[in-house]
Enzyme design. Structure first.
Site, mmCIF file in Angstrom:
data_model
loop_
_atom_site.group_PDB
_atom_site.id
_atom_site.type_symbol
_atom_site.label_atom_id
_atom_site.label_comp_id
_atom_site.label_asym_id
_atom_site.label_seq_id
_atom_site.Cartn_x
_atom_site.Cartn_y
_atom_site.Cartn_z
ATOM 1 N N ASN A 228 44.845 19.749 92.016
ATOM 2 C CA ASN A 228 45.025 18.778 90.946
ATOM 3 C C ASN A 228 45.671 19.513 89.777
ATOM 4 O OD1 ASN A 228 43.913 17.525 88.267
ATOM 5 N ND2 ASN A 228 43.714 15.880 89.766
ATOM 6 N N CYS B 34 44.350 12.341 82.693
ATOM 7 C CA CYS B 34 43.056 12.836 82.225
ATOM 8 C C CYS B 34 42.826 12.340 80.801
ATOM 9 C CB CYS B 34 43.001 14.358 82.244
ATOM 10 S SG CYS B 34 41.443 14.963 81.567
ATOM 11 N N SER C 200 38.899 14.823 92.705
ATOM 12 C CA SER C 200 38.988 15.934 91.758
ATOM 13 C C SER C 200 37.955 15.793 90.652
ATOM 14 C CB SER C 200 40.391 15.964 91.151
ATOM 15 O OG SER C 200 40.508 17.055 90.268
ATOM 16 N N ASN D 286 42.412 6.711 87.761
ATOM 17 C CA ASN D 286 41.585 7.668 87.035
ATOM 18 C C ASN D 286 40.521 6.871 86.257
ATOM 19 O OD1 ASN D 286 40.619 10.017 85.691
ATOM 20 N ND2 ASN D 286 42.669 10.908 85.720
ATOM 21 N N ASN E 82 32.167 10.805 81.465
ATOM 22 C CA ASN E 82 32.276 12.258 81.477
ATOM 23 C C ASN E 82 33.438 12.677 80.607
ATOM 24 O OD1 ASN E 82 34.649 13.758 82.966
ATOM 25 N ND2 ASN E 82 34.358 11.799 84.028
ATOM 26 N N LYS F 238 48.408 10.745 89.953
ATOM 27 C CA LYS F 238 47.152 10.061 89.619
ATOM 28 C C LYS F 238 47.386 9.182 88.405
ATOM 29 C CE LYS F 238 42.195 10.988 89.365
ATOM 30 N NZ LYS F 238 41.180 12.033 89.623
ATOM 31 N N GLY G 42 36.823 18.108 80.126
ATOM 32 C CA GLY G 42 37.888 18.783 79.384
ATOM 33 C C GLY G 42 38.614 19.845 80.185
#
Lengths: 313, 317
Positions: free
Chosen positions: B101, B131, B21, B193, B71, B166, B74
């Site tokens: 995702n 994330c 993803s 992640n 990275n 994840k 967002g």
């Protein structure tokens, strides 16, 4: 040709088939370096053999280059020349950062991985055959490509203006004609452009001989100011260069009410639209959106990037 | 029989390779590259999707680091309804399995996005509780087993499709979190992640990444990812919960190490950025390894780590 299925919303079905136009449009080639020359002030021109990319490249498109196997990310470089017959691609760059510094050490005979051509290039408006092309510094390459591509189109009047703070990595010759609105001090043009029958003038704030003393956008402003209303109605601008230069170009486009396309840069990871790492905020009829410089650009309508300057600014 | 085929929580995958993803857009982007095929991947995980559209972070969003990159995109995405209505119908589900995702700022948002994907052709959902690049949600849920379990339970209640969680490496005890998620109904894990990181420009004295912090990926994090896979595998192997091992995998040898550590499939992300045809090469390398070692199926390698008499690796830390 590959196809995708769109019928039977919302589930895919196998009945109606539409070509997947994006598939297979970017080529991965192990490109042999044919020539790699250094020019004053840390400028390099590298020529590689990449036949598929050379065949499909358009002005404004770029190549995503693996400068060295030890450098994690590829580096995007605008294509300066693409020769379909010989399969050659040419780039101009300055070795800024670890990637391009590594590229500068690569020698003829070595191979580099080239992913190209990428991106939507310039799409000049056919209704405006008078094209002012403004290039600055490492933004010069796509302007050269555009000029070469357009040189044999009938009915076009191309005026190229280039700015640089270091000596141009091209042969210069005295310009043969006077141009309204261009000071006599801007007496040189690019030899290549003279061969192609294209007018070009140069600007530099570094006191380079034969160049207009100042910003290339001021040189362009003089030329636009000397243009008649009828001429301006047939004029459009294309541009590539550092951000302050693009901003100044945008002001010209607003001031003279001209269509204007600019090629922009941003740090880039995948280069094929997968990661959304290289986005730029653009404004259109539907409000703000983040567009990917790699595949939605790198050429954008200047008005979608820069707002009209407020009066007095 | 295809020796690379593997069953992953009920999904029949033609290869253990999963494209990750955030690296391959919504499934079609890499097909631009001649020679790339979605059929080279057993599954493709689509870009993180929220209930409403999100513009994502201000530039710069990416920055190269030693053997990797930062990275902070967002979660730029057009919202779940757009994904289901406009994007999924254009994907060819004959080519590979597509996994959504799922992201959110609240437990309710995770559940609602999952519910909407449940009513779509998507093959499975990956719950992104890790994330690192958004202010609310994301890793805020992933760092605490209790919160993670709440999200998983809420999503579990609205779908019977496979739920992959994840997991973040940015937490004290990844195995304890995995345990909580299994108990809440997780079918599989994606491990790991990105790790949180930062870069500064000494000239401007400013952070390079617009979001200030970003997620570190690439070969630099591979040993960390491998250990986390091992730790999670040791915790959940008795439940039969499979793992997508991911973090800096670029070659068949890398993939083999993750399979041996216990992951049933291997994720490829950042490697695509420099080698868009990496999946094809890894498939070929895995097939060749199976052949030369007289193995009939890649499944025989999963968790086949020979620890010998080595001391157990601590389950946390």
């Amino acid at each position: 040709m590959r196809y995708l299925d769109t019928d039977g919303y919302p589930w895919p079905s196998r009945t109606r088939r539409i070509p997947l136009t994006i598939r297979g449009t970017i080529f991965l080639e192990e490109a042999e370096i044919l020539e790699h020359r250094a020019y004053p002030a840390e400028q390099y021109i590298v020529t590689v053999s990449a036949p598929e990319a050379a065949r499909h490249a358009t002005p404004g498109s770029f190549a995503h280059i693996r400068c060295d196997p030890g450098i994690p990310l590829r580096r995007p470089l605008s294509i300066m020349r693409a020769e379909r017959a010989s399969g050659r691609l040419q780039f101009l760059y300055k070795p800024v950062g670890a990637g391009l510094a590594a590229l500068a050490t690569r020698e003829p005979g070595e191979r580099i991985s080239v992913l190209a051509p990428i991106g939507r290039g310039f799409e000049p408006d056919p209704a405006r055959p008078r094209i002012l092309a403004v290039g600055g510094g490492v933004g010069i390459p796509p302007i050269v490509f555009l000029a070469e591509d357009l040189r044999e189109r009938a009915g076009l009047e191309l005026m190229v203006m280039m700015g640089s703070e270091v000596p141009f990595p091209f042969d210069l010759v005295p310009a043969t004609r006077a141009i309204d609105g261009v000071p006599e001090t801007a007496s040189q043009s690019l030899a290549l452009f003279e061969q192609w029958g294209i007018e070009s003038r140069l600007a530099s704030g570094a006191g380079l001989a034969g160049c207009f003393d100042g910003f290339v956008t001021d040189l362009a402003n003089g030329w636009l100011r000397a243009s008649t209303k009828q001429e301006l109605a047939r004029t459009q601008i294309v541009s590539c260069g550092p951000e302050p230069m693009l901003r100044a170009t945008a002001e010209l486009a607003y001031a003279y009410d001209l269509p204007c396309q600019v090629a922009v840069e941003e740090y880039m990871a995948c280069g094929v639209g997968g990661c959304a790492g290289c986005t730029l905020e653009v404004h259109g009829a539907n409000g703000a959106a983040m567009k990917r410089v790699c595949v939605d650009g790198p050429v954008f309508d200047v008005r979608s990037i820069y707002a009209k300057p407020s009066i007095g600014s | 029989m295809n020796p690379l085929a593997i069953d992953f929580c009920g999904l029949k995958l033609d290869s253990p390779i999963v494209l990750l993803s955030g690296c391959v857009g919504f499934g079609e982007e890499y097909t631009r590259v001649a020679g790339f095929s979605n059929t080279d991947a057993g599954a493709i995980v689509l870009k993180g999707t929220t209930l409403a559209p999100r513009l994502g972070n201000a530039p710069h969003r990416v920055w190269e680091t030693p053997a990797g990159m930062l990275n902070a995109i967002g979660l730029q995405n057009p919202g779940v309804d757009h994904v289901i209505r406009e994007i999924l119908p254009k994907l060819d589900f004959d080519e590979t399995r597509f996994i959504a995702n799922v992201c959110g700022s609240t437990v309710e948002e995770y559940a609602e996005v999952t519910r909407r994907f449940d009513d779509s052709p998507i093959d499975a959902m990956e719950i992104n509780i890790s994330c690192p690049n958004v202010r609310e949600g994301g890793v805020a849920f992933g760092n605490y087993p209790g919160m993670s379990a709440q999200v998983v339970a809420a999503c579990r209640a609205v779908t019977r499709k496979p739920l992959i969680v994840k997991l973040s490496p940015n937490q004290t005890d990844i195995a304890a979190n995995a345990r909580a998620c299994v108990d809440a109904g997780a079918d599989a894990f994606a491990v790991i992640n990105t790790l949180m990181g930062m870069a500064i420009d000494p000239e401007t004295r400013q952070p390079i990444i617009g979001n200030i912090q970003g997620g570190l990926s690439g070969p630099a994090i591979r040993p960390i990812a491998l250990l986390k896979v091992h730790q999670v595998y040791e915790e959940v192997r008795r439940d039969g919960t499979p793992i997508i091992g991911q973090g800096g995998i670029e070659t068949a040898d890398d993939a083999l190490t993750f399979l041996l550590a216990g992951s049933a499939t291997v994720g490829v992300g950042t490697a695509l950025f420099y080698d868009p045809l990496a999946a094809k090469k890894i498939n070929a390398g895995l097939a060749s390894y199976l052949d030369s070692h007289g193995l009939g199926s890649v499944a025989e390698l999963v968790g086949a780590l020979d620890s010998g008499d080595a001391l157990d690796v601590p389950a946390s830390g």
